[in-house]
Design a protein around this motif. Structure first.
Motif, short mmCIF file in Angstrom:
data_model
loop_
_atom_site.label_atom_id
_atom_site.label_comp_id
_atom_site.label_asym_id
_atom_site.label_seq_id
_atom_site.Cartn_x
_atom_site.Cartn_y
_atom_site.Cartn_z
N LEU A 132 0.81 -1.21 0.00
CA LEU A 132 0.00 0.00 0.00
C LEU A 132 0.85 1.27 0.00
N GLY A 133 2.14 1.10 -0.25
CA GLY A 133 3.03 2.26 -0.16
C GLY A 133 3.41 2.51 1.29
N GLU A 134 3.31 1.46 2.11
CA GLU A 134 3.55 1.62 3.54
C GLU A 134 5.04 1.74 3.86
N THR A 135 5.30 2.39 4.98
CA THR A 135 6.64 2.43 5.55
C THR A 135 6.81 1.30 6.56
N LEU A 136 5.70 0.96 7.22
CA LEU A 136 5.72 -0.10 8.22
C LEU A 136 4.52 -1.01 8.01
N ARG A 137 4.79 -2.30 7.88
CA ARG A 137 3.72 -3.30 7.72
C ARG A 137 3.64 -4.11 9.01
N VAL A 138 2.46 -4.13 9.60
CA VAL A 138 2.27 -4.78 10.90
C VAL A 138 1.20 -5.86 10.77
N THR A 139 1.52 -7.06 11.23
CA THR A 139 0.55 -8.14 11.27
C THR A 139 0.21 -8.43 12.72
N LEU A 140 -1.10 -8.48 13.00
CA LEU A 140 -1.57 -8.69 14.36
C LEU A 140 -2.28 -10.04 14.48
N LEU A 159 5.95 -11.40 5.69
CA LEU A 159 6.30 -10.12 5.09
C LEU A 159 6.16 -8.95 6.07
N ALA A 160 5.87 -9.24 7.33
CA ALA A 160 5.67 -8.18 8.31
C ALA A 160 6.99 -7.57 8.78
N HIS A 161 6.95 -6.26 8.99
CA HIS A 161 8.09 -5.59 9.63
C HIS A 161 7.99 -5.68 11.14
N LEU A 162 6.78 -5.97 11.63
CA LEU A 162 6.50 -6.02 13.06
C LEU A 162 5.29 -6.92 13.27
N VAL A 163 5.33 -7.71 14.33
CA VAL A 163 4.20 -8.58 14.69
C VAL A 163 3.68 -8.14 16.06
N VAL A 164 2.36 -8.02 16.17
CA VAL A 164 1.74 -7.60 17.44
C VAL A 164 0.79 -8.68 17.91
N ARG A 211 7.30 2.47 17.34
CA ARG A 211 7.93 1.84 16.18
C ARG A 211 7.57 2.57 14.90
N ALA A 212 6.32 3.03 14.80
CA ALA A 212 5.88 3.73 13.61
C ALA A 212 6.59 5.08 13.48
N THR A 213 6.73 5.78 14.60
CA THR A 213 7.42 7.08 14.59
C THR A 213 8.88 6.91 14.20
N ALA A 214 9.51 5.87 14.73
CA ALA A 214 10.91 5.61 14.39
C ALA A 214 11.06 5.34 12.90
N ASN A 217 10.78 8.41 10.93
CA ASN A 217 11.98 9.25 11.06
C ASN A 217 13.17 8.68 10.31
N GLY A 218 12.97 7.60 9.60
CA GLY A 218 14.03 7.04 8.78
C GLY A 218 14.86 5.96 9.43
N GLU A 219 14.48 5.55 10.64
CA GLU A 219 15.22 4.47 11.29
C GLU A 219 14.93 3.15 10.56
N PRO A 220 15.91 2.27 10.45
CA PRO A 220 15.73 1.02 9.70
C PRO A 220 14.61 0.16 10.28
N VAL A 221 13.87 -0.50 9.42
CA VAL A 221 12.86 -1.46 9.85
C VAL A 221 13.37 -2.87 9.52
N HIS A 222 12.79 -3.83 10.17
CA HIS A 222 13.16 -5.22 9.93
C HIS A 222 12.96 -5.59 8.46
N THR A 223 13.90 -6.32 7.91
CA THR A 223 13.79 -6.80 6.53
C THR A 223 13.37 -8.27 6.54
N PRO A 224 12.13 -8.56 6.17
CA PRO A 224 11.68 -9.95 6.16
C PRO A 224 12.45 -10.80 5.15
N VAL A 225 12.71 -12.05 5.51
CA VAL A 225 13.41 -12.95 4.60
C VAL A 225 12.63 -13.11 3.30
#
Length: 265
Positions: A132-140, A159-164, A211-214, A217-225
């Protein structure tokens, strides 16, 4: 000679182009998109409402767009936070696409928005395939869904950058095995962070915003395998820094004006 066209790949390629354009457009104005995906009933809306309230407390300019097959219930709930909220009714479509999202932002999204939270349609199959043009993809996932959820939906979690993990306040009551869940997440997405939350008890509230604010701000996000470039004949294609979720199921979608949208000020 007849040429066989892979419609699924064509649709995804078109979506990727739209996602890249939207990401660049929003980045130029300082806005980052957070794509939230989960099954129905995971507690996504309850958690997001708390995160929006926390954003207001911290004076972080945020907005939220909620997509559903029907009803404005989620948008009404999110609007209680006092931030700009828009409801998109997909008229039966099981996911959002980048072009649809872009169309609904025009003339609505406030210029100073730092974070746009997109509550995707409740579904872990179709939405997983669309950037979706996202910076952060979160799967809950909630504790009521079982420890094997990541194994059943490897694309969504892979494919998630973060899991909640949500509803942790009832984990003991439903005999949820947190260790097994973490192991399953690690199997499909090694190294991804797992955040534990309870909207009812307040556990972990604000962590998603952090995590979203970081990321904004350009901080690196997790790169999914799963997002690493494929190997072809021993040569790799350079990765452009964001995921192209082309796995899983996809469906051709109507254009942006084919879905109804309602705004809650």
């Amino acid at each position: 000679m007849c040429r066989v066209v892979d419609l699924r790949q064509a649709v995804l390629a078109k979506n990727d182009a739209s996602a890249d354009a939207l990401r660049a457009r929003l980045a130029a104005r300082g806005t980052a998109v957070v794509n939230l995906m989960s099954s129905p009933g995971s507690g996504k809306t309850a958690l997001l409402e708390q995160e929006l309230l926390r954003a207001r407390e911290r004076s972080v300019p945020v907005a939220a767009l909620s997509a559903d097959l029907a009803t404005e219930n989620d948008a009404v709930r999110l609007a209680r936070s006092g931030v700009p909220v828009k409801q998109v009714l997909t008229d039966g479509l099981c996911h959002l696409e980048a072009g649809m999202l872009a169309g609904h932002l025009d003339g609505w999204l406030p210029d100073d928005t730092r974070l746009l939270f997109v509550e995707n349609v409740g579904n872990l199959v179709c939405p997983a395939s669309y950037d979706l043009g996202e910076t952060l993809r979160v799967t809950l996932a909630s504790v009521t869904e079982g420890e094997d959820k990541p194994l059943k939906y490897p694309t969504a979690f892979g494919l998630a950058h973060l899991v909640v993990l949500t509803k942790t306040d009832i984990a003991q009551a439903v005999e949820f095995d947190e260790r097994a869940f973490r192991a399953n997440v690690e199997q499909v997405n090694p190294g991804v962070e797992v955040i534990l939350t309870s909207a009812r008890r307040g556990q972990g509230i604000g962590a998603l915003l952090d995590r979203a604010t970081a990321a904004a701000n350009g901080e690196p996000v997790h790169t999914p395998v799963m997002a690493r470039p494929p190997q072809h004949h021993g040569h790799s294609h350079p990765h452009d820094g964001h995921t192209h979720p082309h796995a899983g199921h996809s469906h051709a979608a109507p254009e942006a004006d084919g879905a109804m949208a309602h705004t809650h000020p």
